[in-house]
Design a protein around this motif. Structure first.
Motif, short mmCIF file in Angstrom:
data_model
loop_
_atom_site.label_atom_id
_atom_site.label_comp_id
_atom_site.label_asym_id
_atom_site.label_seq_id
_atom_site.Cartn_x
_atom_site.Cartn_y
_atom_site.Cartn_z
N ALA A 93 0.86 -1.19 0.00
CA ALA A 93 0.00 0.00 0.00
C ALA A 93 0.89 1.23 0.00
N VAL A 94 0.45 2.25 -0.72
CA VAL A 94 1.20 3.52 -0.76
C VAL A 94 0.17 4.63 -0.90
N SER A 95 0.39 5.72 -0.19
CA SER A 95 -0.56 6.83 -0.28
C SER A 95 0.02 7.97 -1.11
N ILE A 96 -0.88 8.83 -1.55
CA ILE A 96 -0.48 10.03 -2.27
C ILE A 96 -0.48 11.16 -1.26
N CYS A 97 0.68 11.75 -1.07
CA CYS A 97 0.87 12.81 -0.06
C CYS A 97 0.70 14.18 -0.72
N GLY A 98 0.37 15.17 0.10
CA GLY A 98 0.37 16.53 -0.39
C GLY A 98 1.72 16.93 -0.97
N SER A 99 2.79 16.36 -0.40
CA SER A 99 4.13 16.66 -0.93
C SER A 99 4.29 16.16 -2.36
N ASP A 100 3.62 15.05 -2.69
CA ASP A 100 3.69 14.55 -4.07
C ASP A 100 3.07 15.56 -5.04
N ILE A 101 1.98 16.18 -4.59
CA ILE A 101 1.34 17.20 -5.42
C ILE A 101 2.28 18.41 -5.56
N HIS A 102 2.94 18.77 -4.46
CA HIS A 102 3.90 19.89 -4.54
C HIS A 102 5.07 19.53 -5.46
N ILE A 103 5.51 18.27 -5.42
CA ILE A 103 6.58 17.86 -6.34
C ILE A 103 6.10 17.95 -7.78
N TYR A 104 4.86 17.54 -8.02
CA TYR A 104 4.29 17.67 -9.37
C TYR A 104 4.38 19.13 -9.83
N ASP B 124 6.47 21.33 -8.85
CA ASP B 124 7.85 21.84 -8.72
C ASP B 124 7.97 22.80 -7.54
N ALA B 125 7.23 22.51 -6.47
CA ALA B 125 7.20 23.43 -5.32
C ALA B 125 7.62 22.72 -4.03
N HIS B 126 8.52 21.77 -4.16
CA HIS B 126 9.01 20.98 -3.03
C HIS B 126 10.37 20.44 -3.46
N PRO B 127 11.34 20.29 -2.56
CA PRO B 127 12.63 19.72 -2.99
C PRO B 127 12.48 18.29 -3.53
N TYR B 128 13.25 17.95 -4.55
CA TYR B 128 13.32 16.58 -5.06
C TYR B 128 14.54 16.48 -5.96
N TRP B 129 14.99 15.25 -6.15
CA TRP B 129 16.21 15.00 -6.91
C TRP B 129 15.90 14.02 -8.05
N PRO C 168 17.02 13.60 13.30
CA PRO C 168 17.58 13.15 12.01
C PRO C 168 16.60 13.30 10.85
N GLN C 169 15.31 13.42 11.17
CA GLN C 169 14.31 13.55 10.10
C GLN C 169 14.42 14.89 9.37
N VAL C 170 15.17 15.85 9.95
CA VAL C 170 15.34 17.13 9.26
C VAL C 170 16.82 17.40 8.94
N CYS C 171 17.64 16.35 8.94
CA CYS C 171 19.04 16.48 8.54
C CYS C 171 19.14 17.02 7.11
N GLU C 172 20.10 17.92 6.89
CA GLU C 172 20.25 18.49 5.55
C GLU C 172 20.73 17.46 4.53
N ASN C 173 21.31 16.37 5.02
CA ASN C 173 21.77 15.31 4.10
C ASN C 173 20.67 14.31 3.77
N LYS C 174 19.52 14.45 4.40
CA LYS C 174 18.42 13.50 4.16
C LYS C 174 18.01 13.52 2.68
N ARG C 175 17.83 12.34 2.14
CA ARG C 175 17.29 12.19 0.78
C ARG C 175 16.19 11.14 0.86
N ALA C 176 15.01 11.60 1.24
CA ALA C 176 13.92 10.68 1.59
C ALA C 176 13.46 9.84 0.41
N TYR C 177 12.89 8.68 0.76
CA TYR C 177 12.19 7.87 -0.25
C TYR C 177 11.23 8.76 -1.05
#
Ligand SMILES: [Zn+2]
Ligand SMILES: [Zn+2]
Length: 159
Positions: free
Chosen positions: A35-46, A48-53, A102-111
């Motif tokens: 199971a996987v949910s769609i987060c508000g952050s995913d919409i922001h990534i869509y 281009d209004a949220h960090p992503y790599w 650690p959840q707000v570490c600048e080196n974090k590259r979340a799933y």
């Protein structure tokens, strides 16, 4: 396997792609996503209004079953039902990590943001971030443990 990929910087730039199945490293497990949910952050990534790599497989709120373990993983086995913290890449050494955040570490590259996430059949990641999903908790409920943890941290722990 098929995966939903944010393939470039800018608005949109998301499509279903054929990508290689991930292989767990020595300290990682391979999770079959249930199971996987769609987060508000995913919409922001869509938008281009949220960090992503990019390019990156989206999806950071998920649950599943372990289907493979790296050779150094002793505490988890194939068949375990799991959820995972999403803070992949947190260094553990900086002031923020050492202060207990650690959840707000600048080196974090979340799933689903900085490393490949769960809009796919499989996702690989660190065993150290896993939590057991009890048999009486559904995979759907497991998928929203991550936002629930944010609520807990933001509201309950800070009171
Ligand atoms: Zn989220
Ligand atoms: Zn850190």
């Amino acid at each position: 396997m098929k995966a939903v990929v944010k393939y470039g910087k800018g608005k949109g730039m998301i499509e279903m792609r054929e990508v290689p199945e991930p292989k767990p490293k020595d300290d990682e497990v391979l999770i079959e996503v249930k199971a996987v949910s769609i987060c508000g952050s995913d919409i922001h990534i869509y938008h281009d209004a949220h960090p992503y790599w990019p390019p990156v497989v989206l999806g950071h709120e998920f649950s599943g079953i372990i289907v493979d373990v790296g050779k150094n993983v002793k505490e988890w086995k194939v068949g375990d039902r799991v959820v995972t913290e999403t803070r992949t890449g947190s260094c553990g050494a900086c002031f923020i990590c050492q202060s207990g955040f650690p959840q707000v570490c600048e080196n974090k590259r979340a799933y689903g943001i900085g490393v490949n996430g769960a809009y796919a059949k499989y996702v690989a990641g660190p065993a150290s971030l896993l939590h057991k999903l009890p048999d009486n908790v559904s995979f759907e409920a497991g998928a929203v443990m991550e936002p629930l943890a944010i609520c807990f941290t933001s509201i309950i722990r800070e009171m």
